[in-house]
Design a protein around this motif. Structure first.
Motif, PDB file in Angstrom:
ATOM      1  N   ASP A 172      38.198 -22.077  50.363  1.00 36.18           N
ATOM      2  CA  ASP A 172      38.474 -20.954  49.464  1.00 36.18           C
ATOM      3  C   ASP A 172      39.748 -20.212  49.846  1.00 36.18           C
ATOM      4  O   ASP A 172      40.393 -19.595  48.994  1.00 36.18           O
ATOM      5  CB  ASP A 172      37.296 -19.975  49.474  1.00 36.18           C
ATOM      6  CG  ASP A 172      36.050 -20.583  48.840  1.00 36.18           C
ATOM      7  OD1 ASP A 172      36.202 -21.546  48.040  1.00 36.18           O
ATOM      8  OD2 ASP A 172      34.938 -20.120  49.165  1.00 36.18           O
ATOM      9  N   ASP A 173      40.092 -20.248  51.129  1.00 34.09           N
ATOM     10  CA  ASP A 173      41.257 -19.482  51.574  1.00 34.09           C
ATOM     11  C   ASP A 173      42.546 -20.306  51.576  1.00 34.09           C
ATOM     12  O   ASP A 173      43.558 -19.874  52.155  1.00 34.09           O
ATOM     13  CB  ASP A 173      41.011 -18.922  52.978  1.00 34.09           C
ATOM     14  CG  ASP A 173      40.829 -20.022  54.018  1.00 34.09           C
ATOM     15  OD1 ASP A 173      40.627 -21.197  53.623  1.00 34.09           O
ATOM     16  OD2 ASP A 173      40.874 -19.704  55.225  1.00 34.09           O
ATOM     17  N   ASP A 176      46.032 -21.477  50.807  1.00 31.90           N
ATOM     18  CA  ASP A 176      47.135 -20.681  50.262  1.00 31.90           C
ATOM     19  C   ASP A 176      48.399 -21.542  50.217  1.00 31.90           C
ATOM     20  O   ASP A 176      49.154 -21.619  51.199  1.00 31.90           O
ATOM     21  CB  ASP A 176      47.346 -19.443  51.126  1.00 31.90           C
ATOM     22  CG  ASP A 176      48.352 -18.475  50.525  1.00 31.90           C
ATOM     23  OD1 ASP A 176      48.979 -18.834  49.488  1.00 31.90           O
ATOM     24  OD2 ASP A 176      48.542 -17.387  51.095  1.00 31.90           O
ATOM     25  N   THR A 200      41.257 -27.706  54.678  1.00 35.75           N
ATOM     26  CA  THR A 200      41.475 -26.302  55.003  1.00 35.75           C
ATOM     27  C   THR A 200      42.961 -26.043  55.233  1.00 35.75           C
ATOM     28  O   THR A 200      43.772 -26.970  55.348  1.00 35.75           O
ATOM     29  CB  THR A 200      40.708 -25.927  56.285  1.00 35.75           C
ATOM     30  OG1 THR A 200      41.265 -26.678  57.389  1.00 35.75           O
ATOM     31  CG2 THR A 200      39.223 -26.257  56.145  1.00 35.75           C
ATOM     32  N   GLN A 201      43.298 -24.764  55.333  1.00 33.15           N
ATOM     33  CA  GLN A 201      44.679 -24.380  55.622  1.00 33.15           C
ATOM     34  C   GLN A 201      45.123 -24.935  56.970  1.00 33.15           C
ATOM     35  O   GLN A 201      46.248 -25.434  57.108  1.00 33.15           O
ATOM     36  CB  GLN A 201      44.805 -22.850  55.607  1.00 33.15           C
ATOM     37  CG  GLN A 201      46.223 -22.339  55.617  1.00 33.15           C
ATOM     38  CD  GLN A 201      46.840 -22.294  54.217  1.00 33.15           C
ATOM     39  OE1 GLN A 201      46.285 -22.868  53.279  1.00 33.15           O
ATOM     40  NE2 GLN A 201      47.978 -21.632  54.084  1.00 33.15           N
TER      41      GLN A 201
END
Length: 451
Positions: free
Chosen positions: A393-394, A396, A430-431
């Motif tokens: 969700d994070d 970016d 993930t990031q």
């Protein structure tokens, strides 16, 4: 004046050519049986043969060149290769057995060699000429330097013996018979391979000015028929039928992908030229290979792509030995052949400064592919991550685009690498995984990643 109706379809065009070939075979067979020496073809086959070329065809008892007028692949091949009446007849004779096996049997009646089936160089010479001068001319036409073999339209096996078999080039045969061409194999004789992509031009990320120039290439391809033929520029000016474009910029900025996407958008096949196979160690082989590539591209309306074009189109070398002299001759041939090519050629290079300025003046459209800035990198990241990819969700991509100055190719490779890391772990990109994958791209390039 001939009253023969214009051939309307490729099938009718080929059928008419085979009927003329059949008439020539019958005349030659009667001549060999001791029939009237120099018996002419039926008037319907030789009428309208004006000029020296037509008169020569009548003397040899073969159809004049205008008998092959039409709108199909056969007429296009004869016109593009600049074939004469004898060469056109031999080309049709080589194709005929692939349409009707009776032609192969008929050729056996035109030779004293036992066991001959199919078209040999000797049979082709008998078909195309009856006089001594004509037979000598056809012998030269069937040599390796003759247009039929030099351009790859026909092959002779074995190559130095006219008793060998003449056969048409498989892609040419497929085109003449209305079949899809077989996929080419990279070789010294055809140093090219298909260039494809899953991307479309909508996936090309460029600054507005460069994107407009790509659109200019699209327009030139799309409207070539109207401008060159319908509006008459091809009849009014020399060498306006082709399009030469140069895509230049750092590695990984999407030049080859864009070339493939342009071809796909136009509904054309793109061939990328293998420069390592092109520069042959044998003198003269490079020109022969190039001739085959350009002839096929014109026949099939393909786009030719020269990657790393500065390797060939760079500054001429100073002549210090025979190798340098022949290398410059090959480059000169390539330059002249591109200038007269009636199709699309796209060059790509990482080093614009290495391209000969004299050659740059011949280019119609030049497109710069700069290293992407942060806005372009953000678009690249959004296009690089498939919609079905599970992401955190994070995640970016804006931060990634601003932080890491990498190319489109590196964005793609990092996205794929991060996906494999996720597949081996928790199954979510993930990031941190993307940052790890990006740092690997920096390491591969020998650069230091931002802290």
């Amino acid at each position: 004046m001939s009253t023969r109706p214009t051939v309307a379809t490729p099938v009718a065009e080929l059928g008419a050519a085979l009927e003329m070939l059949d008439a020539v075979i019958r005349v030659r067979a009667e001549e060999r049986r001791g029939g009237p020496a120099g018996r002419p073809l039926a008037p319907s086959l030789v009428e309208g043969s004006g000029g020296l070329e037509g008169a020569a065809a009548a003397d040899e008892g073969i159809p004049p060149l205008e008998r092959y007028d039409g709108g199909g692949p056969l007429a296009a091949t004869i016109a593009m290769a600049g074939l004469g009446p004898a060469e056109a007849l031999v080309l049709v004779a080589a194709v005929a057995p692939f349409v009707d096996e009776r032609f192969a049997a008929a050729y056996a009646t035109l030779t004293d060699r036992p066991g001959v089936t199919g078209l040999t160089g000797e049979v082709a010479r008998t078909l195309a000429a009856r006089t001594l001068a004509g037979r000598l001319d056809v012998t030269a036409l069937l040599s390796e330097a003759g247009t039929l073999r030099a351009t790859g339209l026909l092959t002779l096996d074995p190559p130095d013996d006219l008793s060998g078999t003449l056969a048409p080039d498989p892609p040419l045969l497929a085109w003449l018979l209305g079949q899809p061409p077989p996929p080419p194999r990279v070789s010294s004789g055809f140093p090219a391979r298909p260039l494809t992509t899953v991307h479309t031009l909508a996936d090309v990320v460029l600054p507005a000015r460069a994107r407009a120039k790509v659109a200019d290439i699209e327009r030139r391809i799309a409207h070539r028929e109207r401008v060159v033929h319908t509006w008459g520029f091809g009849r009014h000016h020399d060498n306006v039928g082709g399009l030469l474009a140069l895509l230049h910029g750092p590695p990984g900025t999407g030049k080859s992908m864009t070339a493939a996407a342009i071809a796909a958008s136009a509904g054309l096949t793109a061939y990328v030229i293998d420069l390592s196979a092109l520069v042959s160690k044998y003198i003269g082989e490079t020109e022969k290979a190039l001739a085959a590539v350009f002839e096929r591209a014109e026949r099939e309306r393909c786009i030719l792509v020269f990657d790393e074009a500065d390797a060939i189109f760079g500054q001429r070398t100073e002549v210090s030995d025979a190798h340098d002299r022949y290398a410059n001759q090959e480059v000169s041939y390539l330059l002249s052949r591109i200038e007269t090519h009636q199709g699309v050629v796209i060059l790509t290079t990482n080093l614009l400064g290495n391209i000969d300025p004299a050659f740059q003046r011949r280019i119609h459209v030049m497109v710069e592919f700069p290293a992407p800035g942060a806005p372009e990198r953000e678009q690249l990241w959004r296009r690089a991550l498939p919609p079905d990819l599970p992401v955190a969700d994070d995640l970016d991509v804006v931060a990634l685009a601003e932080r890491f100055a990498i190319t489109g190719a590196e964005v793609r490779d990092a996205a794929v690498d991060a996906a494999y890391l996720a597949a081996a772990g928790d199954g979510v990109v993930t990031q941190d995984l993307l940052v790890t994958a990006i740092r690997r791209q920096y390491e591969k390039a020998g650069r230091a990643a931002p802290p």
